[in-house]
Design an enzyme around this catalytic site. Structure first.
Site, PDB file in Angstrom:
ATOM      1  N   GLU A 153      -0.795  -8.209   5.730  1.00 11.20           N
ATOM      2  CA  GLU A 153      -0.486  -8.421   7.158  1.00 11.20           C
ATOM      3  C   GLU A 153      -1.764  -8.461   8.012  1.00 11.20           C
ATOM      4  OE1 GLU A 153      -0.406  -5.665   5.609  1.00 11.20           O
ATOM      5  OE2 GLU A 153      -0.989  -4.020   6.928  1.00 11.20           O
ATOM      6  N   CYS A 172       0.818  -1.206   0.000  1.00 10.66           N
ATOM      7  CA  CYS A 172       0.000   0.000   0.000  1.00 10.66           C
ATOM      8  C   CYS A 172       0.862   1.271   0.000  1.00 10.66           C
ATOM      9  CB  CYS A 172      -0.982  -0.059   1.161  1.00 10.66           C
ATOM     10  SG  CYS A 172      -2.454   0.905   0.844  1.00 10.66           S
ATOM     11  N   HIS A 189      -3.324  -5.064   1.965  1.00 12.78           N
ATOM     12  CA  HIS A 189      -2.687  -5.246   3.280  1.00 12.78           C
ATOM     13  C   HIS A 189      -2.620  -6.728   3.669  1.00 12.78           C
ATOM     14  CE1 HIS A 189      -2.332  -1.111   5.004  1.00 12.78           C
ATOM     15  NE2 HIS A 189      -3.158  -0.851   4.008  1.00 12.78           N
TER      16      HIS A 189
HETATM   17  N1  GLN Z   1      -3.617   6.495   0.996  1.00  8.93           N
HETATM   18  C1  GLN Z   1      -2.339   6.177   1.582  1.00  8.93           C
HETATM   19  C2  GLN Z   1      -1.223   6.966   0.916  1.00  8.93           C
HETATM   20  O1  GLN Z   1      -1.448   7.588  -0.074  1.00  8.93           O
HETATM   21  C3  GLN Z   1      -2.060   4.708   1.495  1.00  8.93           C
HETATM   22  C4  GLN Z   1      -3.097   3.925   2.273  1.00  8.93           C
HETATM   23  C5  GLN Z   1      -2.580   2.697   2.924  1.00  8.93           C
HETATM   24  O2  GLN Z   1      -1.379   2.464   3.049  1.00  8.93           O
HETATM   25  N2  GLN Z   1      -3.506   1.901   3.401  1.00  8.93           N
HETATM   26  O3  GLN Z   1      -0.120   6.941   1.398  1.00  8.93           O
END
Ligand code: GLN
Length: 187
Positions: free
Chosen positions: A184, A81, A182
């Site tokens: 994890e 992410c 995610h």
């Molecule tokens: N929206 C976050 C970003 O731009 C990422 C979201 C996340 O890691 N769950 O950094």
């Protein structure tokens, strides 16, 4: 054989969950908060959270160049992410956002909507070495998407390992593995 020492960047975000998951897998998981912590690792996880905050802290705390050098030299890294966003060469609409910038891909932040638009789906992950011994075929995997980024372009050296609705959500380029969800948070 001793357990591999795997660092988890612990400046902000979901690092505790990664540490827990890695320990469950038998790794010697350690929190990374300083430049010196980066020495002697077998691998590194960049967790989800806020890519802007992590990028800013990596720069301010003088860790960015060292981190980039280690990954360029082949340190296996797994970004999830926000971690994926930090790894990409191109963050669409945010040219000035600090990043590691070694994964040849263009990413759009928050492309699936706001926190309330978070969703879970099962996906088929192409077999890669870590998955194959468990099941000699693509393994369905539960994926949790939280304000997830969208990978809009991948370079020629980037392999797409999984897609949702035809869109890449897991990619690999040499020693860099990155997913927009995610892992994890699930088993
Ligand atoms: N929206 C976050 C970003 O731009 C990422 C979201 C996340 O890691 N769950 O950094």
């Amino acid at each position: 054989m001793s357990a591999p020492r795997i660092g988890v960047l612990a400046l902000q975000g979901a690092f505790r969950e990664h540490i827990r998951s890695l320990r469950r897998c038998g790794a010697d998981a350690v929190e990374i908060r300083t430049r010196e912590d980066l020495d002697g690792l077998s691998g590194l996880v960049l967790p989800g959270g806020e890519s802007t905050v992590m990028g800013k802290l990596l720069t301010e705390w003088d860790m960015m160049d060292r981190l980039r050098g280690l990954i360029r030299d082949g340190l296996p890294v797994f970004g999830t992410c926000a971690g994926l966003i930090l790894l990409c060469t191109d963050i669409i609409g945010h040219p000035g956002q600090p990043r590691i910038g070694l994964l040849d891909a263009s990413v759009r932040r928050n492309a699936f909507g706001r926190q309330v638009d978070s969703f879970t789906t099962d996906l088929e992950l192409s077999p890669f070495p870590a998955v194959r011994p468990l099941e000699d075929r693509a393994a369905p995997m539960r994926a949790v998407f939280i304000r997830a980024p969208l990978i809009e372009r991948t370079g020629t050296g980037v392999e797409v390992l999984a897609r949702v609705n035809g869109l890449p959500v897991a990619v690999r380029q040499r020693n860099i593995l990155a997913v927009s969800f995610h892992p994890e948070l699930t088993a």
